[in-house]
Scaffold this active site. Structure first.
Site, PDB file in Angstrom:
ATOM      1  N   GLY A  47      42.574  42.300  45.590  1.00 40.71           N
ATOM      2  CA  GLY A  47      42.094  41.597  44.409  1.00 40.71           C
ATOM      3  C   GLY A  47      42.049  40.103  44.691  1.00 40.71           C
ATOM      4  N   GLY A  49      41.154  37.708  42.129  1.00 42.76           N
ATOM      5  CA  GLY A  49      41.093  36.911  40.910  1.00 42.76           C
ATOM      6  C   GLY A  49      42.107  35.789  40.990  1.00 42.76           C
ATOM      7  CB  ALA A  51      47.236  37.065  40.292  1.00 37.16           C
ATOM      8  CG  HIS A 273      40.249  38.257  21.854  1.00 43.11           C
ATOM      9  ND1 HIS A 273      39.568  37.542  20.912  1.00 43.11           N
ATOM     10  CD2 HIS A 273      40.824  37.343  22.674  1.00 43.11           C
ATOM     11  CE1 HIS A 273      39.716  36.247  21.169  1.00 43.11           C
ATOM     12  NE2 HIS A 273      40.470  36.108  22.224  1.00 43.11           N
ATOM     13  CB  SER A 291      36.626  30.990  23.427  1.00 41.53           C
ATOM     14  OG  SER A 291      37.884  30.354  23.432  1.00 41.53           O
ATOM     15  NE  ARG A 337      44.036  35.734  22.230  1.00 40.17           N
ATOM     16  CZ  ARG A 337      43.748  35.526  23.496  1.00 40.17           C
ATOM     17  NH1 ARG A 337      44.090  36.411  24.406  1.00 40.17           N
ATOM     18  NH2 ARG A 337      43.114  34.439  23.863  1.00 40.17           N
ATOM     19  CG  HIS A 408      40.673  39.954  25.429  1.00 42.65           C
ATOM     20  ND1 HIS A 408      39.560  39.512  26.083  1.00 42.65           N
ATOM     21  CD2 HIS A 408      41.585  38.957  25.524  1.00 42.65           C
ATOM     22  CE1 HIS A 408      39.786  38.289  26.548  1.00 42.65           C
ATOM     23  NE2 HIS A 408      41.013  37.941  26.236  1.00 42.65           N
ATOM     24  CG  LEU A 448      43.068  31.562  32.322  1.00 37.34           C
ATOM     25  CD1 LEU A 448      42.206  30.369  31.941  1.00 37.34           C
ATOM     26  CD2 LEU A 448      42.320  32.410  33.333  1.00 37.34           C
TER      27      LEU A 448
END
Lengths: 645, 258
Positions: A47, A49, A51, A273, A291, A337, A408, A448
């Site tokens: 992966g 992304g 991380a 979300h 967002s 959320r 989400h 993030l």
């Protein structure tokens, strides 16, 4: 009823000392590998992304040999790229009362007291380093006129601690990490395997010895041995079929590790979300997120009267229900959320939904445009407004947006200890793929933060603590018979799937599976519904095995075959998700059991019986996994009823 | 309110592999709602193809939010189709009319060899980034983020450039198959920022020369800017060219490196 085992197998390895000192204590006592010896170790990172890319780049900078795998054409495509709103950090640049402790507490509370205290505190501590690191790499965060970094506020916090790059913060952070990884690839320190998918994990003598991959270009199955393997392969939100995840997001890597012995923690903690564009058609392929930052200036409302089909402009102020402001006055439209999502569901279930299918609520910018002017609103949210208009054909500067909750993010994931190691020694999980930091609900702008924290500032420290013991010892290479065995199993599996000659393609099954999971294990769960899901999913799975059709053959590029394999893993995950949701007889965060709610309809936790992590062990039958418990011990904070009123 | 489009003819490029001959297959879509996205139309077609025992059309796509840059497609000869500032994944059928014939092809550029059907190999872009599209800042040693003020106009200009999604539409639209818009967007992003100054001239020289190994040359057609789903300006190319010219002097002698 599955059997519950006591916790000894789940040693969280939390360091000693007060929570604020644990990370320093760990670093002071961990085993290190000296710079000249690092090159003797091979680490696989799956992966790319936030991380994965940050881990691979940093480990390579330190001197380890790194092999990075992505099933995309380029590491830059990972779905971290789609995060819009921002990244939290306890910088207190506003001087508005923020601190590491405040971010720690907000995250614990936001997670509804279901996360591990020590991990969350570390996350809050390193959050400040992430911003420094990303700025040094050239991430073009929003700035004020004096040149200092700007901040915005986000759900679940009373301070402004969110750093952002327009509505594309995830893109800019991912490109930052990708560029750092690209540098290491260019220098020859990282070998990149693109368009290559993990299809199994190999364990030998109780440790992770490597992985087996499939080259998506030609179907070739290959083994890779390493001293340690990091899975940074994202979440499983696509179990619902319709979600804000990218089309290819899947649970396969985590699930294959689970089948080989890695416990899967809290699979029922999924985040819905609140601000996505409502579904418009049955064949819709994905839902698009708007967002959460929009809730800084947008006001959420529905008509007070059920079944009101008037145009929004024709509904006078006193006939509108600004329900978030009414119910949660101190957080208003920035309520977390899970709470905002359920409030929207209640309004729509009540017949107050808006739009052609009456399946949404309004997010209205008229006040903000009146107060700030359209130009300021455009400056803040322009790209989101444009995206909304492209998808719906409606102009949000003139008519309110319509939004509705959608799957989400998944807080659950592979169980990891404080060092991010799974229950398989040498196998690590980072980012959304692990369960570690968000408890039962994740706050906005924290994904993030966690991805980069794990990759930049946690794994590079903790991994040496494991590797040190293998210095100058030999580890099995790919000629070991276990690799051949696992490879053969993978080939058989793809051969079986490729030869499926039923009547329906994988998407049909995935969509039907998603409907069951959404209906019974979505925003609201009940015992009866979950029981139903646990009989319907295995039945549909039987049909999948019997009636799947895959064309295109086993070798060569075949996207249908890729989907079939990923869908198969979602079936098993779905069963364990529902089992977890059934066994957790309380409501907390994103897990809302209708039987357990307050009179006002809020989640009702049961701290006496459920203040624990549920870690599931694979048994061969995904509906009947074995439950292991890690009790959550709170030394610093005390349980409180979560209130945003 | 949604309406239904009827009788669309799709001409889709099919090619078994990089060296296959290639052909157009024709499919008729009887009806589809204009709420569907372009790629959802292809999803529906693929489900039908599979059920009929045929191979699905291979195409690259992922986020379907116009940000990951995975999707591509020449639609009626235009990169990402007819809508300005829109990637294929965000193109909706309301931009088409009943009875239309739609020609769907892969990116056309020799630096992007066809993998299969509509999928191409864009790894030449990664090679450009690997040669210099970064700021060297190893993890751990960064100073406080507010130590270096970045004037807002500079940060905004860097962000305008940094928005590039790396889809390759600029290359596909360019009659020369040049990658100047892509390369210059990354160079401009990093060269505008104070953090990027230390490697400014090394970066531009390395990246431009790597780009030249794979791609054609820019002759200022401006097709790239028109095709870019993020509307990145060709001003970035001017900035890159200016820095490249300076770099050829500055990189030559230590004395010039000021």
């Amino acid at each position: 009823m599955s059997m519950t085992l006591a916790s000894p197998v789940l040693d969280s390895k939390t360091p000693d000392g007060p929570v604020a000192d644990k990370w320093d204590n760990f670093k002071a006592n961990e085993k290190l590998v000296n710079p000249a010896n690092k090159r003797k170790f091979k680490i696989i990172v799956v992966g790319t992304g936030l991380a994965g890319a940050s881990a691979a780049a940093t480990l390579a900078e330190l001197g380890y040999q790194v092999d990075a795998f992505t099933f995309h054409d380029s590491p830059r495509r990972a779905h971290s790229i789609a995060a819009q709103g921002g990244i939290n950090a306890a910088k207190n640049y506003r001087g508005d009362g923020d601190s590491v402790n405040r971010l720690f507490y907000d995250t614990i509370k936001g997670g509804d007291f279901r996360s591990r205290e020590s991990n969350v505190h570390r996350l809050a501590q390193v959050s400040v380093n992430i911003i420094d690191q990303m700025v040094a790499q050239g991430v073009p965060f929003a700035r004020e006129y004096g040149g200092m970094l700007d901040n915005r506020s986000f759900g679940g916090a009373q301070v402004s601690r969110t750093f952002y790059a327009r509505g594309q913060t995830g893109q800019q952070l991912l490109l930052g990490a990708y560029q750092q990884l690209a540098r290491q690839i260019g220098l020859g320190n990282v070998r990149l395997f693109n368009r290559t998918e993990l299809v199994d994990v190999v364990t030998i003598d109780g440790r992770c010895a490597g992985i087996v991959t499939r080259d998506l270009m030609n179907g070739e199955v290959t083994s890779h041995a390493a001293h340690a393997v990091v899975l940074a392969t994202g979440g499983y939100g696509n179990a619902f079929f319709l979600s804000t995840n990218a089309m290819a997001c899947n649970v396969t890597a985590a699930w294959r590790a689970h089948r080989r012995g890695a416990f899967f923690a809290n699979p029922c903690y999924t985040q819905i979300h609140p601000t996505c564009i409502p579904q418009s058609d049955d064949f819709q392929s994905k839902l698009t997120l708007m967002s959460e930052s929009l809730r800084n200036d947008g006001r959420v409302w529905v008509p007070k009267m059920a079944g009101d089909t008037r145009a929004p402009a024709d509904i006078p102020e006193d006939e509108r229900d600004y329900y978030l402001e009414r119910l949660y006055p101190s957080f208003g439209n920035l309520a977390p959320r899970d709470i905002s999502s359920r409030a929207a569901k209640r309004a729509v279930d009540n017949g107050q939904g808006v739009g052609p299918k009456q399946n949404g609520v309004y997010l209205d910018f008229a006040d903000a445009i009146g107060r700030l002017g359209a130009d300021v609103v455009r400056e803040r949210y322009g790209n989101l407004f444009d995206m909304y208009e492209r998808i719906t054909g409606e102009n949000p500067y003139e008519v309110p947006m319509r939004i509705y909750p959608a799957s989400h993010y998944t807080m659950g994931g592979l169980w990891v200890d404080y060092e991010l190691m799974t229950t398989i020694p040498g196998l690590y999980a980072a980012g959304e793929a692990n369960f570690s930091d968000h408890g039962a609900n994740r706050l906005g702008a924290s994904a993030l933060m966690q991805g980069l924290s794990d990759g930049y500032f946690v794994l590079p420290y903790t991994i040496s603590n494991y590797l040190a013991q293998w210095l100058n010892k030999s580890i099995p290479d790919t000629s070991h018979p276990e690799f051949a065995k696992v490879e053969a199993e993978a080939r058989d599996r793809y051969h079986r799937l490729a030869s499926s000659d039923g009547t329906r393609g994988p998407d049909w099954f995935h969509r039907e599976l998603g409907k069951i999971i959404w209906d019974y294990c979505g925003m609201e769960r009940t015992e009866a519904g979950l029981d139903k899901a646990l009989s319907e999913i295995p039945a549909l799975y039987e049909e999948f095995r019997r009636d799947l059709k895959v064309t295109g053959g086993e070798f060569g590029l075949n996207q249908t075959l890729e989907k079939a394999a990923r869908t198969e893993d979602f079936f098993e995950l779905g069963m364990t998700m529902c089992r977890d949701a059934l066994e957790r007889r309380e409501s907390c965060g994103g897990h809302f059991r209708a039987e357990y709610q307050t009179e006002e309809g809020e989640a009702l936790r049961d701290d006496e019986n459920f203040a624990h992590v549920s870690a599931w062990e694979y048994t061969g039958d995904a509906t009947q996994p074995t439950l292991h418990i890690e009790p959550l011990v709170y030394e610093e904070v005390s349980f409180q009823t979560r209130s945003y009123k | 309110m949604s309406t239904t489009l009827k009788n669309l003819t799709l001409k889709i490029w099919r090619q078994d592999g990089p060296n296959g001959a290639g052909r157009f297959d024709t499919h008729v879509i009887d009806e589809i709602t204009d709420e569907a996205s372009f790629l959802e139309m292809l999803d529906i077609l693929n489900e039908q193809l599979i059920e009929n025992g045929d191979e699905a059309v291979v195409f690259d796509h992922d986020c379907r939010e116009g940000i990951c840059g995975t999707c591509s497609l020449m639609i009626n000869g235009q990169a990402h189709g007819p809508e300005r500032a829109t990637a294929t994944c965000q193109l909706h059928m309301r931009k088409f009319s009943s009875g239309d014939t739609i020609v769907i092809e892969p990116w056309r550029a020799s630096a992007f060899p066809i993998v299969k059907d509509l999928m191409v190999d864009r790894s030449a872009f990664d090679r450009i980034i690997e040669s210099g599209g970064f700021i060297t800042a190893a993890t751990g040693g960064a100073p406080d983020a507010n130590l270096i003020p970045v004037p807002k106009p500079v940060a905004d200009a860097a962000m305008d450039a940094a928005q590039c999604i790396g889809c390759g539409a600029c290359v596909a639209a360019c009659p020369n198959g040049a990658a100047n818009l892509f390369t210059s967007a990354k160079i401009s992003h990093l060269n505008l920022l104070p953090q990027g100054q230390a490697e400014r001239y090394q970066r531009v020289e390395n990246m431009v020369e790597t780009m030249d190994e794979y791609f054609g040359s820019c002759t200022n057609h401006g097709e790239c800017e028109a095709a870019c789903p993020k509307e990145i300006s060709i001003d970035m190319i001017a900035l890159m060219n200016s820095d490249y010219r300076k770099a050829k002097v500055k990189n030559r002698k230590a004395l010039s490196r000021t």
